[in-house]
Design a protein around this motif. Sequence first.
Motif, short mmCIF file in Angstrom:
data_model
loop_
_atom_site.label_atom_id
_atom_site.label_comp_id
_atom_site.label_asym_id
_atom_site.label_seq_id
_atom_site.Cartn_x
_atom_site.Cartn_y
_atom_site.Cartn_z
N UNK A 115 0.84 -1.20 0.00
CA UNK A 115 0.00 0.00 0.00
C UNK A 115 0.88 1.25 0.00
N UNK A 116 0.62 2.17 -0.93
CA UNK A 116 1.37 3.41 -1.02
C UNK A 116 0.71 4.44 -0.10
N UNK A 117 1.52 5.05 0.75
CA UNK A 117 1.03 6.06 1.71
C UNK A 117 1.70 7.38 1.40
N UNK A 118 0.90 8.39 1.10
CA UNK A 118 1.41 9.72 0.74
C UNK A 118 1.12 10.74 1.83
N UNK A 119 2.00 11.69 1.95
CA UNK A 119 1.82 12.81 2.89
C UNK A 119 1.70 14.08 2.07
N UNK A 120 0.57 14.78 2.19
CA UNK A 120 0.37 16.02 1.45
C UNK A 120 1.28 17.09 2.02
N UNK A 121 2.15 17.64 1.18
CA UNK A 121 3.11 18.66 1.62
C UNK A 121 2.38 19.93 2.00
N UNK A 122 2.48 20.31 3.29
CA UNK A 122 1.92 21.55 3.82
C UNK A 122 2.99 22.13 4.74
N UNK A 123 3.57 23.28 4.41
CA UNK A 123 4.72 23.78 5.17
C UNK A 123 4.49 23.88 6.66
N UNK A 159 5.62 11.90 12.56
CA UNK A 159 4.73 10.83 12.13
C UNK A 159 5.35 9.94 11.07
N UNK A 160 6.24 10.51 10.28
CA UNK A 160 7.00 9.67 9.35
C UNK A 160 7.83 8.66 10.11
N UNK A 161 8.45 9.11 11.21
CA UNK A 161 9.24 8.19 12.03
C UNK A 161 8.36 7.13 12.67
N UNK A 162 7.17 7.52 13.17
CA UNK A 162 6.27 6.56 13.81
C UNK A 162 5.77 5.52 12.80
N UNK A 212 6.61 -0.04 9.41
CA UNK A 212 6.77 -0.52 8.05
C UNK A 212 6.10 0.31 6.98
N UNK A 213 5.62 1.51 7.33
CA UNK A 213 4.98 2.38 6.35
C UNK A 213 5.88 3.58 6.08
N UNK A 214 6.21 3.81 4.83
CA UNK A 214 7.09 4.92 4.45
C UNK A 214 6.26 5.99 3.75
N UNK A 215 6.24 7.18 4.32
CA UNK A 215 5.43 8.27 3.79
C UNK A 215 6.14 8.94 2.62
N UNK A 216 5.44 9.07 1.51
CA UNK A 216 5.96 9.74 0.33
C UNK A 216 5.34 11.14 0.25
N UNK A 217 6.18 12.14 0.17
CA UNK A 217 5.70 13.52 0.15
C UNK A 217 5.19 13.86 -1.24
N UNK A 218 4.00 14.46 -1.30
CA UNK A 218 3.36 14.76 -2.58
C UNK A 218 2.70 16.12 -2.54
N UNK A 219 2.51 16.73 -3.69
CA UNK A 219 1.84 18.02 -3.79
C UNK A 219 0.38 17.89 -4.19
N UNK A 248 -3.67 9.26 1.09
CA UNK A 248 -3.01 10.56 1.26
C UNK A 248 -3.41 11.14 2.62
N UNK A 249 -2.40 11.62 3.36
CA UNK A 249 -2.58 12.13 4.72
C UNK A 249 -2.42 13.65 4.73
N UNK A 250 -3.29 14.32 5.48
CA UNK A 250 -3.25 15.77 5.62
C UNK A 250 -3.17 16.12 7.10
N UNK A 251 -2.30 17.09 7.44
CA UNK A 251 -2.28 17.65 8.79
C UNK A 251 -2.66 19.12 8.69
#
Length: 369
Positions: free
Chosen positions: A1-9, A18-21, A26-33, A40-43
Amino acid sequence: MIVNWRAIPQANNSLAALSAACESDGYHLQITDEPLDDVTIYSLNSINERLYRDEIAGADCITIAGGPHPSACYREVAEYADYVVVGEGEYTLPALLAAIEEGRDPPPGVATAAGYTPARHTVLLDAHPPFSQIKGFIEITRGCPFSCGYCQTPRLFGRCMRHRSIDEIARYASRYRDIRFVTPNAFAYGSDGVHLRLDRVERLLRSLDGRIYFGTFPGEVRPESVSQQSIDLILDYCANTRLHFGAQSGSNAVLRRLHRGHTVEDVICAVELCRENGLVPIVDFIVGLPFESDDDQRATLDLVRFVTRAGKAHIHYFMPLPGTPLSNEQPRPLLPETEKVLGKLALGGKITGSWMDHEIRFFRRTSHL
């Protein structure tokens, strides 16, 4: 499963933690625009949430939202996001990703359109690294014993202070030449937040190698914690020549209504101690508080003038934040004399921030999903 992190400064430090957690599980967050498959994860905070709401609602993937605003308004956010992580995310987010991957119901601490079950855990800081491959500031303390009416921190993280151990802090600080911390009050490290343990602060500072920046953004202090003893720790161990703390108002009546837990006199004493010891005080203020009188606002203006004779002030216009006691209050207008004096001080380089635009305040801060 691909897990993306929405880039928000404004969420860079949340990304690091959270990337470390997630990496530990075993989940590696890929930064995306943009939102991408599979997840896709949003904070989000209460300013930028409106900028991403439509994007999340229209995303052609599984969406997860967290941070201060979704935590306070999880029912509302669950109407357009598939999952909402409420509160701390170090344990809940990896558990949610596993549930999605395995087709199970979400764990406690996650809201959906179908409902919400509160989390049954509290994050122990030593159980989760502050960062891994993506570096961030080192969070040394979480939680705050005070209950300031405008602040989301005790509502998100509780009123019991939790501290990362000195050994763990030193371990991650060794990866930096310039060491900076995240904490609601740097001088409260190792204590309950009310009764300081400066001996523990000194033990922490003595354990670190590198240029230490302590008591400055993003790890400020409280004015009543500023004493000759605490300032001596800055002078003896740290590289910063500034000390950053919050006054918020120049009226003791307003401070009491805010439940700040300090007085105007504490602020004056802290400013004078900084000046006497060669440190520049950087002091936060909130103007336009809903229950301040004209005289209260003038008192704040007087205190701002006093601060700027020795240092600088950081000024913000009151914004009601969801989940706080003042969430339903509205800011009061500024007096013409307030706008005039603040404008003149800004032109002179004595104050920063914004008393007209909320976004400047929130876009310089980080959140914790």
